[in-house]
Enzyme design. Structure first.
Site, PDB file in Angstrom:
ATOM      1  N   TYR A  21      -5.422   5.815  -8.960  1.00 16.59           N
ATOM      2  CA  TYR A  21      -6.555   4.985  -8.556  1.00 16.59           C
ATOM      3  C   TYR A  21      -7.825   5.373  -9.307  1.00 16.59           C
ATOM      4  CZ  TYR A  21      -4.028   2.818  -4.704  1.00 16.59           C
ATOM      5  OH  TYR A  21      -3.144   2.072  -3.960  1.00 16.59           O
ATOM      6  N   CYS A  33       0.822  -1.210   0.000  1.00 13.22           N
ATOM      7  CA  CYS A  33       0.000   0.000   0.000  1.00 13.22           C
ATOM      8  C   CYS A  33       0.856   1.260   0.000  1.00 13.22           C
ATOM      9  CB  CYS A  33      -0.920  -0.019   1.224  1.00 13.22           C
ATOM     10  SG  CYS A  33      -1.828   1.511   1.471  1.00 13.22           S
TER      11      CYS A  33
END
Length: 337
Positions: free
Chosen positions: A177, A46
């Site tokens: 994203y 992440c």
């Protein structure tokens, strides 16, 4: 993994950080800075969590703030500790990060995200406010910083750092994203164009200076690095951010290599975790869950020549020492870390 998108616009919507208590020197939120009391839960896959790993290393907080590493592959209960013996975190004693969330709020029903800081004695989640976590590590945990720790958020540069961070967040960190998770062509194209416009702006800025703000590494560099290091392995192909690879953008590629080769950056990067998480978890984007073998990663250790621009990576401080033995990452795919 369910990806939250707006059904009308097709835009990806990131969930808000529900738990935003702060761990401070004076404990004003009820959570005082205290060595050994808290545990930082991360996934090395992440980018938001990776910021915390870099800052923790640079500031020398390894002995004061322990770290729990979640499996890069989530299941229907989200982040899990299947990398640890018995499938439980050895310090918190839990199988899933969700248990710490529910200890803090038994009625919590939203997403389970990393990074998260958990209070070890109570097992309760304190915060998942990732932008604030790293700033507080720099400004509130100073009594526990190592000797020679750099100033990552110097007061005299905070306005400029904040302005750079705002642009990088909207049009780089979040835009990859928004491109990758878009469900309508228009939403994808908007994110794509914002991303590459900003990368061009950053490239022009970094052509003249070694770091984003001032002549030393700051929070701004950390926030950009954690996206750039994932660009070719996942964002270029998996998220369709494919105007150029990072390796085809000379200034940004040299800048990213400079940081990667700086102690505290590359030694926190796990390309194996990064690739397995994105390609195996995002089934809406990659239904086959096949993890690609490429790209070739050995270029990360090649000369970058950014030192010719001057700058002092750690300012008046010093580089961190080697990572603790139990936190060292096995080098894979030709890149050493």
């Amino acid at each position: 993994m369910t990806i939250p998108t707006d059904p009308e616009t097709g835009e990806f919507r990131r969930s808000a950080n529900h738990f935003d208590a702060r761990i401070t020197a004076d404990g004003r939120d009820g959570w005082p800075v205290e060595a050994g009391r808290y545990r930082l839960v991360v996934s090395r896959a992440c980018p938001w969590a990776s910021r915390g790993l870099v800052v923790r290393r640079l500031l020398g907080l390894e002995s004061a703030l322990s770290v729990a590493v979640a499996d890069p592959i989530q299941d229907d209960k989200s982040w899990r500790f299947t990398l640890d013996p018995g499938g439980r975190d050895p310090v918190l004693g839990i199988k899933y990060l969700a248990e710490a969330y529910h200890a803090a709020d038994p009625h919590y029903l939203d997403g389970i995200s990393v990074p998260a800081i958990v209070d070890i004695p109570s097992g309760r989640l304190v915060t998942n406010d990732y932008p604030r976590i790293t700033l507080d590590l720099s400004t509130e945990w100073t009594s526990l910083h190592r000797s020679g720790a750099p100033e990552l958020y110097p007061e005299r540069l905070r306005d400029e750092i904040d302005a750079v961070n705002a642009g990088v967040y909207a049009d780089v960190n979040a835009a990859v994203y928004q491109a990758g998770f878009a469900t309508r062509q228009s939403a994808y194209e908007d994110a794509y164009h914002r991303l590459f416009t900003m990368l061009d702006v950053l490239s022009e800025r970094l052509e003249r200076q070694r770091y984003l703000v001032g002549d030393t590494i700051t929070e701004a560099d950390i926030r950009l690095f954690t996206t750039l290091v994932r660009f070719d392995p996942v964002y270029h192909g998996h998220f369709k951010c494919n105007r150029n690879k990072l390796a085809e953008m000379p200034v940004l590629w040299a800048y990213a290599r400079d940081l990667f080769q700086t102690p505290g950056f590359g030694d926190t990067v796990d390309f194996d975790h990064i690739k397995r998480h994105y390609y195996a978890v995002h089934e809406q984007v990659n239904p086959t869950r096949i993890v690609p073998l490429g790209p070739e990663l050995s270029g990360w250790t090649t000369p970058h020549h950014r030192e010719q621009l001057g700058g002092r990576p750690f300012g008046d401080g010093t580089p961190p020492g080697p990572p603790p033995e139990d936190e060292r990452i096995e080098a894979k795919d030709g890149a050493t870390s």
